[in-house]
Design an enzyme around this catalytic site. Structure first.
Site, mmCIF file in Angstrom:
data_model
loop_
_atom_site.group_PDB
_atom_site.id
_atom_site.type_symbol
_atom_site.label_atom_id
_atom_site.label_comp_id
_atom_site.label_asym_id
_atom_site.label_seq_id
_atom_site.Cartn_x
_atom_site.Cartn_y
_atom_site.Cartn_z
ATOM 1 N N ARG A 175 33.271 48.172 47.534
ATOM 2 C CA ARG A 175 33.008 49.312 46.647
ATOM 3 C C ARG A 175 31.945 48.976 45.603
ATOM 4 N NH1 ARG A 175 36.281 53.791 45.253
ATOM 5 N NH2 ARG A 175 35.873 54.654 43.185
ATOM 6 N N TYR A 176 31.888 47.715 45.205
ATOM 7 C CA TYR A 176 30.978 47.310 44.147
ATOM 8 C C TYR A 176 29.870 46.389 44.651
ATOM 9 C CZ TYR A 176 34.856 49.125 41.418
ATOM 10 O OH TYR A 176 35.846 49.932 40.912
ATOM 11 N N ASP B 152 33.350 22.772 57.663
ATOM 12 C CA ASP B 152 32.393 23.836 57.988
ATOM 13 C C ASP B 152 30.979 23.331 58.251
ATOM 14 O OD1 ASP B 152 31.983 23.163 55.343
ATOM 15 O OD2 ASP B 152 32.024 25.215 54.576
ATOM 16 N N THR C 254 23.866 14.031 53.460
ATOM 17 C CA THR C 254 25.286 14.366 53.520
ATOM 18 C C THR C 254 25.469 15.869 53.362
ATOM 19 O OG1 THR C 254 27.472 13.734 52.683
ATOM 20 C CG2 THR C 254 25.742 14.114 51.046
ATOM 21 N N HIS D 296 34.009 49.841 10.932
ATOM 22 C CA HIS D 296 35.469 49.977 11.055
ATOM 23 C C HIS D 296 35.855 51.339 11.639
ATOM 24 C CE1 HIS D 296 35.960 46.358 8.535
ATOM 25 N NE2 HIS D 296 34.990 46.870 7.804
ATOM 26 N N SER E 192 39.882 65.252 36.787
ATOM 27 C CA SER E 192 41.319 65.013 36.817
ATOM 28 C C SER E 192 41.941 65.849 37.916
ATOM 29 C CB SER E 192 41.947 65.371 35.465
ATOM 30 O OG SER E 192 43.350 65.444 35.548
ATOM 31 N N ASN F 78 35.532 62.953 32.099
ATOM 32 C CA ASN F 78 35.884 61.640 31.571
ATOM 33 C C ASN F 78 34.726 60.647 31.665
ATOM 34 O OD1 ASN F 78 38.536 62.629 31.251
ATOM 35 N ND2 ASN F 78 39.058 62.048 33.344
ATOM 36 N N VAL G 204 36.604 27.406 44.226
ATOM 37 C CA VAL G 204 36.263 28.254 43.078
ATOM 38 C C VAL G 204 34.932 28.957 43.316
ATOM 39 C CG1 VAL G 204 35.753 28.265 40.607
ATOM 40 C CG2 VAL G 204 37.545 26.764 41.496
#
Length: 441
Positions: free
Chosen positions: A4-5, A69, A93, A141, A262, A270, A308
């Site tokens: 999707r992304y 692999d 290597t 703020h 919606s 939205n 990772v």
């Protein structure tokens, strides 16, 4: 990756075919390098560079047995060659091939990201020029502060993205390095000239020193830069979401014909794009920490980083690319409501001019503490008026705050009615916008 992304241009740099193609590109460059140094005969070099190919299904089949692999890859390629295959992967290597190939993938991916960033900058610049003088209220703020322009908001965004662009351009050099230094990085089996030849062939620089891997601080820098870029993009998206809130409604995402907001409430429009951008930026930022943890490997290397990177490398580039393009289109098509901006600017009955009054009093010899008391006591009256629902402007066009200030005899005696009224001019707050724009653009 989540389809999707994933945009096609970036996605194709990280699929399995791209991975093995990059490996093959490195291995062919290695053969060419050995050929230049006189080890590999011309005929063998020509055959390998012309005929070497891989088969993904075959690689998977071999890997199921070898559990490795790179060996599965070299075996598959060797099956496409004859006796000349003895020179394939000669002297290096696995990580020499893999890390150098990943450098190619990261380099090409970062080129796309940098182009995305340039297009985002251009979109921000165009809207900034369009709204250079569009007055709105600045908030701290979440509370109204003083008048600014929407163009100034966008100028800040442009300046911020420019810093990320420079950082990524610098990081391009950091990640565009390869290695062919052998199992422990000591170049025992390959001459240093070979490493330099192969890297130059691939458009990379040779890492000055390596062990069995390219050092992962390079990767961590890249991931950190993308995370910082995402943090800024999230900031922009959050501000757009705030501006689209019904109570604010100073801008909104373009709502196309036939779009639905919606399933239950047909009236809804939205800020789904900026919300999506916010979420993607969180994901991109989350990749920075594991990339830093990958820096500390055992001795000359271990493979704790490998699993990772199979996630964070493709996904960080794919998500960043999608997010940047989405944000660019959002800004290009953002619907801005200057009248609502002005309405909100006047919402507090002139309180946004309080500092201007405050700064006039010391000029007349009033101590700052006393000046603050005079200005604040009138401001507090306005807050009380607003709670009672009084009109923010009277029949004379005077704001609530101006009315109270003109009724304060102490203040009028110090600076006079005309001087008080002059403090309510918007031009005072926009007089340096052009100078700021010259510095930014």
């Amino acid at each position: 990756m989540v389809e999707r992304y994933a945009r096609e241009e970036m996605k194709k740099l990280w699929d399995m075919n791209a991975k093995y193609s990059a490996w093959l590109e490195v291995e062919k460059a290695l053969v060419r390098g050995w050929n230049k140094l006189g080890l590999v005969p011309d005929s063998d070099c020509e055959k390998i560079c012309k005929n070497a190919k891989f088969d993904i299904a075959r690689i998977d089949e071999i890997e199921a047995i070898t559990k490795h692999d790179l060996i599965a890859f070299t075996t598959s390629v060797a099956e496409s060659l004859g006796e000349e295959s003895r020179w394939f992967h000669y002297g290096i290597t696995s990580s020499d091939c893999i890390d150098t190939a990943v450098a190619l993938q990261m380099r090409d991916s970062l080129k796309i990201i940098l182009q995305d960033v340039k297009e985002l900058k251009e979109a921000i610049k165009n809207r900034a020029m369009e709204h250079k003088d569009t007055l709105m209220v600045g908030r701290s703020h979440g509370i109204h502060g003083e008048p600014i322009t929407f163009g100034l908001v966008l100028a800040i965004w442009y300046d911020e993205i420019s810093r990320h662009e420079k950082a990524l351009e610098s990081t391009m050099e950091v990640i565009s390095v390869g290695q062919l230094s052998g199992a422990m990085g000591n170049l025992a089996h390959t001459p240093i000239e070979l490493e330099e030849l192969v890297c130059a062939d691939l458009g990379l620089k040779a890492a000055p020193a390596s062990n069995q891997v390219i050092q992962r601080d390079r990767y961590a820098r890249l991931m950190s830069d993308l995370a910082l870029l995402a943090s800024s993009c999230e900031k922009f998206a959050v501000q757009i979401r705030h501006m689209q809130r019904t109570e604010v409604y100073e801008a909104e995402e373009y709502f196309s014909e036939g779009q639905k907001g919606s399933s239950a409430m047909p009236h809804k429009r939205n800020p789904v794009l900026s919300e999506n951008i916010t979420g993607l930026c969180r994901i991109i930022r989350s990749y920075a920490l594991p990339s830093m943890e990958n820096v500390a490997l055992w001795h000359e290397r271990d493979i704790s980083h490998s699993s990772v990177e199979r996630f964070i490398l493709p996904d960080s580039f794919i998500a960043s690319d999608f997010m940047l393009v989405r944000l660019t289109n959002l800004i290009k098509n953002l619907v801005v409501y200057p009248k609502n901006m002005m309405k909100n600017l006047n919402l507090t009955g002139g309180l946004v001019f309080s500092q201007r009054i405050l700064l006039e009093l010391p000029k007349k010899g009033v101590k700052r503490e006393e000046a603050y008391k005079i200005v604040q006591r009138n401001a507090m009256k306005v807050w009380a008026d607003l709670q009672e629902g009084k009109a923010v402007v009277n029949d004379k066009g005077e704001s609530l705050y101006l009315q109270h200030l003109l009724s304060d005899s102490d203040l009028v005696n110090i600076i006079g009615e005309e001087a008080i009224k002059e403090c309510f001019e918007f031009s005072y707050y926009t007089k340096n916008v052009d100078s700021i724009f010259k510095r930014v653009f």
